[in-house]
Every structure is written in C-alpha cells, then in structure tokens.
Design a protein around this motif. Structure first.
Motif, mmCIF file in Angstrom:
data_model
loop_
_atom_site.group_PDB
_atom_site.id
_atom_site.type_symbol
_atom_site.label_atom_id
_atom_site.label_comp_id
_atom_site.label_asym_id
_atom_site.label_seq_id
_atom_site.Cartn_x
_atom_site.Cartn_y
_atom_site.Cartn_z
ATOM 1 N N GLY A 147 0.815 -1.208 0.000
ATOM 2 C CA GLY A 147 0.000 0.000 0.000
ATOM 3 C C GLY A 147 0.850 1.260 0.000
ATOM 4 O O GLY A 147 0.541 2.231 -0.707
ATOM 5 N N ARG A 148 1.925 1.249 0.787
ATOM 6 C CA ARG A 148 2.817 2.408 0.796
ATOM 7 C C ARG A 148 3.497 2.577 -0.565
ATOM 8 O O ARG A 148 3.699 3.699 -1.028
ATOM 9 C CB ARG A 148 3.865 2.260 1.895
ATOM 10 N N HIS A 149 3.836 1.469 -1.193
ATOM 11 C CA HIS A 149 4.426 1.539 -2.536
ATOM 12 C C HIS A 149 3.446 2.158 -3.528
ATOM 13 O O HIS A 149 3.833 3.016 -4.336
ATOM 14 C CB HIS A 149 4.825 0.136 -2.992
ATOM 15 N N THR B 290 10.344 6.275 -4.878
ATOM 16 C CA THR B 290 9.270 5.451 -4.318
ATOM 17 C C THR B 290 9.736 4.616 -3.136
ATOM 18 O O THR B 290 8.919 3.935 -2.510
ATOM 19 C CB THR B 290 8.684 4.514 -5.387
ATOM 20 N N GLY B 291 11.029 4.649 -2.809
ATOM 21 C CA GLY B 291 11.510 3.949 -1.632
ATOM 22 C C GLY B 291 11.592 2.435 -1.817
ATOM 23 O O GLY B 291 11.330 1.900 -2.902
ATOM 24 N N PRO B 292 11.924 1.716 -0.728
ATOM 25 C CA PRO B 292 12.127 0.256 -0.814
ATOM 26 C C PRO B 292 10.875 -0.547 -0.525
ATOM 27 O O PRO B 292 10.958 -1.738 -0.262
ATOM 28 C CB PRO B 292 13.181 0.026 0.274
ATOM 29 N N HIS B 293 9.695 0.084 -0.536
ATOM 30 C CA HIS B 293 8.486 -0.602 -0.067
ATOM 31 C C HIS B 293 8.112 -1.800 -0.939
ATOM 32 O O HIS B 293 7.599 -2.805 -0.430
ATOM 33 C CB HIS B 293 7.324 0.391 0.009
ATOM 34 N N PHE B 294 8.355 -1.724 -2.240
ATOM 35 C CA PHE B 294 8.050 -2.855 -3.114
ATOM 36 C C PHE B 294 8.900 -4.070 -2.732
ATOM 37 O O PHE B 294 8.394 -5.194 -2.616
ATOM 38 C CB PHE B 294 8.285 -2.470 -4.574
ATOM 39 N N ALA B 295 10.202 -3.837 -2.525
ATOM 40 C CA ALA B 295 11.088 -4.935 -2.126
ATOM 41 C C ALA B 295 10.696 -5.480 -0.755
ATOM 42 O O ALA B 295 10.734 -6.700 -0.531
ATOM 43 C CB ALA B 295 12.540 -4.460 -2.116
#
Length: 267
Positions: free
Chosen positions: A33-35, A211-216
């Motif tokens: 969700g953050r991603h 977008t940061g590391p949220h997907f990983a």
C-alpha cells in the motif's frame, strides 16, 4: 508421519507458523500500500510539476470544501494582495538536514477568500526565542504561481502569536478571519504589478519522486510467509525418521558412476 503431526507439540508449532504467516501477509500488504501511494505521488509530480500553470479557480473554485484527489501538485496561478498582518512561521522544518522555518503569507483573492502561500524557508536564528529575519511579502497586487498541497493536521501546541507547529489552515483562518481555500500553495514565482520579482525566502526543495524500498519489502514479507511451515516440515520429517529406529529403510543407494573409455585410457 500424520499421526505425529497431530500431537499437541506439533499442532502448537503449526499455530505459531500460521500466525507468523498471517503477520507476514498483512505486513506485505501494508508495504505494498505504501508503494502504491508513493507511486501515485510520483505520477502526480511528474505529470503536474513542470506543466504550465492553470487558474486556481479551475482546480479549487471558491467555496470548495476540499482539495481534489488529483489536485495535489497541480501548478496554478492566481492574483491578489498579501495581508499585511498575515504572516505565519512554521517551526522545525528541515531543508538539507538544517532546521528552520517555513514562511507562510496569506493572499487575499478578488472574491474575498484567502489562500495560504508557502513562500519558502529560512534557517533558525542563533537563539530559539528570536525569529530570523525574513523578506516581507510584497504590497499591492501580485501574480503568484505555485503548486497545490493539502493542509496539515493541528499538533495542538500552544505557541507564540504568528508561529505554527504545522501548516494548519483552520488556525490561519481563525487568526486572520478569512475564509481560506482548502489548500496551500508552495510558491514557484510571484510578480508585482510593475513586473518586478520581489525578494523572498529560500525556495523549498523540489519534491522527491523516489518510491523507496516498499516494493522490495512487500516481496520479502510475502516470501517469508511460508518459512515457518517449511521449518516444521524439515524437523517433523527428521523426527519421524528417528522414530522408526534402526530398521528404517535407508535411502536408495546411489548408482555407481559409469566408467568412460577415456577414463580407462587415463588410468
């Protein structure tokens, strides 16, 4: 092995593994969700930030109750005059790891409503009880362009007059007595009636599109979900084989390696 699995000890282990897997799934969904949120923000910034400005009334008309979801980071233009007593200093705002104030001024529009304009940033003074010097807002009619942002929630702090802990539009409206548009504008440029560009505080840094590391992180949490069950399977199988004793069938012997002609010649 199934009879061994349905003992109290292994059922407890299964329950712990199920709780762990459930937690991993929900934590993965949270990171996902953050991603999605940051991806949407990135799309808005890349779409609107460098676009030609649109009239403010086209995005947030007079009497609007809220900033539209697709209104964030829209590049807008408007005309009005700054209130002489409409300055607010927002405390503890970092810029390049240095803390200071964001400088807000209130622009009165031709319809009588106001818009909060974030005109930039100034570094803290040498002492906390002294406000830094800030260029005054221009007097008279001014044309302003900037980017729309939603207001921030109140932090409920009792601060000296003219200071804010957040960009709380309701507090600015209460102090100034103006009805405000439900947004504030991060200043891009302003021009006075004679075509001049007045002095201003240091412009805010452009927004980040990272977008940061949220997907990983989401993939890592989802990948960890079955780990508990895998560990249970390995140790349960080992315990089952041990319970069979020395008469347990041994693993099938490995087939002998086939001798090749060149191996015999080398020998």
């Amino acid at each position: 092995m199934w009879r061994l699995l349905f003992t109290r000890r292994w059922l407890t282990a299964l329950l712990v593994a199920a709780v762990f897997a459930t937690a991993c799934v929900f934590l993965g969904r949270w990171q996902w969700g953050r991603h999605l949120d940051k991806t949407h923000r990135k799309h808005q910034i890349e779409t609107y930030y460098a676009a030609p400005p649109s009239p403010l009334d086209d995005i947030v008309p007079a009497g609007a109750g809220s900033l539209p979801e697709d209104g964030q980071w829209r590049h807008v233009s408007m005309e009005g005059s700054y209130l002489p007593e409409g300055r607010f200093m927002v405390r503890n705002r970092p810029q390049r790891v240095t803390y200071g104030y964001e400088v807000l001024d209130v622009l009165r529009l031709s319809d009588g409503e106001g818009v909060v304009v974030d005109r930039g940033w100034v570094q803290n003074a040498e002492r906390a009880d002294i406000l830094p010097e800030v260029p005054p807002a221009p007097s008279g009619p001014v044309e302003v362009t900037g980017w729309l942002r939603p207001g921030e929630e109140s932090r409920g702090r009792d601060l000296p007059a003219g200071q804010l802990a957040s960009i709380d539009l309701s507090e600015v409206s209460r102090v100034t007595g103006l009805r405000l548009r439900p947004t504030y504008v991060v200043l891009d440029a302003e021009r006075t009636a004679d075509g001049g560009t007045p002095p201003r505080p240091t412009p805010l840094l452009p927004p980040s599109t990272d977008t940061g590391p949220h997907f990983a992180y989401a993939l890592q949490w989802w990948g960890a979900a079955p780990v508990g069950f895998a560990i249970i399977f390995v140790y349960l199988r080992r315990e089952y084989r041990d319970s069979l004793g020395p008469d347990a069938p041994s693993p099938a012997p490995r087939r002998p390696r086939k001798t090749r002609i060149w191996d015999e010649e080398d020998g």
